[in-house]
Design a protein around this motif. Structure first.
Motif, PDB file in Angstrom:
ATOM      1  N   MET A 130     -13.090  19.199  54.169  1.00  0.00           N
ATOM      2  CA  MET A 130     -12.823  20.432  54.919  1.00  0.00           C
ATOM      3  C   MET A 130     -11.318  20.584  55.100  1.00  0.00           C
ATOM      4  O   MET A 130     -10.625  19.635  55.478  1.00  0.00           O
ATOM      5  CB  MET A 130     -13.515  20.385  56.288  1.00  0.00           C
ATOM      6  N   GLU A 133      -8.565  25.316  57.664  1.00  0.00           N
ATOM      7  CA  GLU A 133      -9.161  26.593  58.024  1.00  0.00           C
ATOM      8  C   GLU A 133     -10.690  26.543  58.056  1.00  0.00           C
ATOM      9  O   GLU A 133     -11.347  27.574  58.149  1.00  0.00           O
ATOM     10  CB  GLU A 133      -8.694  27.681  57.054  1.00  0.00           C
ATOM     11  N   GLY A 134     -11.252  25.343  57.975  1.00  0.00           N
ATOM     12  CA  GLY A 134     -12.694  25.188  58.049  1.00  0.00           C
ATOM     13  C   GLY A 134     -13.426  25.515  56.774  1.00  0.00           C
ATOM     14  O   GLY A 134     -14.645  25.731  56.784  1.00  0.00           O
ATOM     15  N   GLU A 158     -14.034  15.062  60.614  1.00  0.00           N
ATOM     16  CA  GLU A 158     -13.018  15.846  61.315  1.00  0.00           C
ATOM     17  C   GLU A 158     -12.288  14.888  62.255  1.00  0.00           C
ATOM     18  O   GLU A 158     -12.772  14.576  63.345  1.00  0.00           O
ATOM     19  CB  GLU A 158     -13.655  16.990  62.090  1.00  0.00           C
ATOM     20  N   ARG A 165     -21.180  21.797  60.557  1.00  0.00           N
ATOM     21  CA  ARG A 165     -20.777  23.153  60.210  1.00  0.00           C
ATOM     22  C   ARG A 165     -21.958  23.912  59.606  1.00  0.00           C
ATOM     23  O   ARG A 165     -22.886  23.329  59.050  1.00  0.00           O
ATOM     24  CB  ARG A 165     -19.633  23.133  59.182  1.00  0.00           C
ATOM     25  N   SER A 196     -16.920  28.245  56.636  1.00  0.00           N
ATOM     26  CA  SER A 196     -17.986  27.675  57.463  1.00  0.00           C
ATOM     27  C   SER A 196     -17.658  27.941  58.922  1.00  0.00           C
ATOM     28  O   SER A 196     -16.515  28.240  59.272  1.00  0.00           O
ATOM     29  CB  SER A 196     -18.115  26.174  57.223  1.00  0.00           C
ATOM     30  N   GLU A 197     -18.668  27.825  59.766  1.00  0.00           N
ATOM     31  CA  GLU A 197     -18.451  27.968  61.199  1.00  0.00           C
ATOM     32  C   GLU A 197     -18.945  26.725  61.919  1.00  0.00           C
ATOM     33  O   GLU A 197     -19.917  26.091  61.491  1.00  0.00           O
ATOM     34  CB  GLU A 197     -19.162  29.211  61.727  1.00  0.00           C
ATOM     35  N   PRO A 198     -18.279  26.354  62.995  1.00  0.00           N
ATOM     36  CA  PRO A 198     -18.666  25.117  63.678  1.00  0.00           C
ATOM     37  C   PRO A 198     -19.966  25.268  64.452  1.00  0.00           C
ATOM     38  O   PRO A 198     -20.300  26.338  64.956  1.00  0.00           O
ATOM     39  CB  PRO A 198     -17.485  24.882  64.628  1.00  0.00           C
TER      40      PRO A 198
END
Length: 353
Positions: A130, A133-134, A158, A165, A196-198
């Motif tokens: 990752m 910026e994700g 991370e 994610r 992706s979003e957390p």
């Protein structure tokens, strides 16, 4: 120890079995599998309200827990119906605990799966990179239902911990693989700087839970396949005659059927005890799940060989239903780790000194 289901759980199991009998006859299932058609059954399963059983109401499900999910897995295997998307979603949905909107969609037909190889113990570690910026990059082979889902859950490194994610399926490349067991599916998935979003889930805990739930539900599937193979073997032994008598009267055939029966009944108590302890988060629940996966899938693979021996040459034919269940049991032996791998986990977890 004998594990007993509640009256409500028995009623649920019987009702689901009856629905499957009406909806998924052997001829109908064969047509789906021959055509590679998973969507017809999946859509009807969702439409008739079965997909949310075993899922907390807070996540858009109908309540219940891992025991109910195991009952579902057992019955789906008994019918040999396509179930990869259901299993993948049932395992991955705890990651959506703080996203009830996404969880509810998952059980309305928008399936989700975890990006891990389906032939490995699931909590081995992240395989994706990752950036700041994700965006995720990497390749994951043999993802369960990888070509069938609408979103993916990924676990990545991370800093000094694992993060979870969510990725949209439309943003990744998917390449389906063919399996001998056509009732399940896997695909290779490739991500190239995919957004992706957390998800606010602790990665280590999620992977441990995922591994335990996967062990239980694959064991349940394997148990259902073994039960059906036993029924087929017994029925055939009453019909096939040699030397003027049914082969079921031969001691060797009786012993083969009895061995399968002992294996399935012993596995049943192990399975549902493990499901209950994993659901409750009890100490040692991971070892209970490992024991269920190792014992039941190994026994079911042996049951497949025994049932084939009882059937003789006809058991090898495409026209006979036995191969639907024997292939399912053989895949379950390797799905999310072999019995040897789970036995090693048990050995590592036991304090012997």
């Amino acid at each position: 120890m004998e594990w007993k289901l509640s009256d409500e759980q028995i009623t649920y199991q019987e009702t689901l079995r009856g629905w499957l009998s009406d909806t998924a006859s052997a001829a109908t299932v064969r047509a789906w599998l021959d055509e590679g058609d998973e969507r017809t059954f999946e859509a009807q399963f969702v439409r008739d309200g079965w997909s949310g059983v075993g899922i907390p109401e807070a996540l858009g499900g109908q309540g219940g827990g891992l025991v109910e999910l195991a009952l579902t897995a057992e019955e789906l295997a008994r019918a040999a119906v396509p179930s990869a998307a259901w299993l993948a979603t049932a395992l991955a949905v705890p990651a959506l605990a703080d996203r009830p909107d996404a969880a509810e969609k998952a059980f309305a037909g928008k399936a989700v799966t975890l990006l891990v190889p389906a032939d490995e113990v699931p909590d081995s570690g992240p395989v994706l990179a990752m950036d700041s910026e994700g965006r995720l990059s990497g390749s994951v082979p043999r993802v369960l239902a990888g070509s069938r889902v609408d979103s993916f859950v990924a676990v990545v490194r991370e800093g000094d911990h694992r993060a979870v994610r969510l990725v949209r399926a439309e943003d990744v490349e998917k390449s389906a693989r063919r399996l001998l067991d056509r009732s399940r599916s896997v695909a290779d998935v490739r991500l190239d700087a995919v957004p992706s979003e957390p998800l606010p889930v602790e990665g280590e805990a999620f992977l441990r839970e995922y591994a335990a739930r996967a062990a239980v539900l694959v064991a349940a599937d394997s148990l259902g396949a073994a039960e059906r193979m036993l029924a087929l073997a017994v029925d055939y032994s009453k019909q096939r005659r040699q030397f003027g008598v049914p082969i079921g009267s031969f001691q060797a055939v009786k012993h083969a059927a009895a061995t399968i029966l002992v294996g399935t009944e012993a596995g049943r108590s192990v399975l549902y005890y493990a499901a209950a302890t994993v659901d409750a988060g009890e100490p040692g629940c991971g070892l209970h799940a490992a024991a269920a996966k190792a014992q039941i899938t190994a026994e079911s693979a042996r049951a497949a060989d025994s049932a084939l021996t009882v059937h003789g040459a006809i058991g090898y034919t495409w026209e006979h239903d036995l191969h639907l269940f024997s292939k399912r049991a053989k895949l379950d032996e390797y799905l999310f780790g072999t019995p040897a791998q789970w036995n090693e986990r048990i050995a590592d977890g036991l304090r012997l000194v």
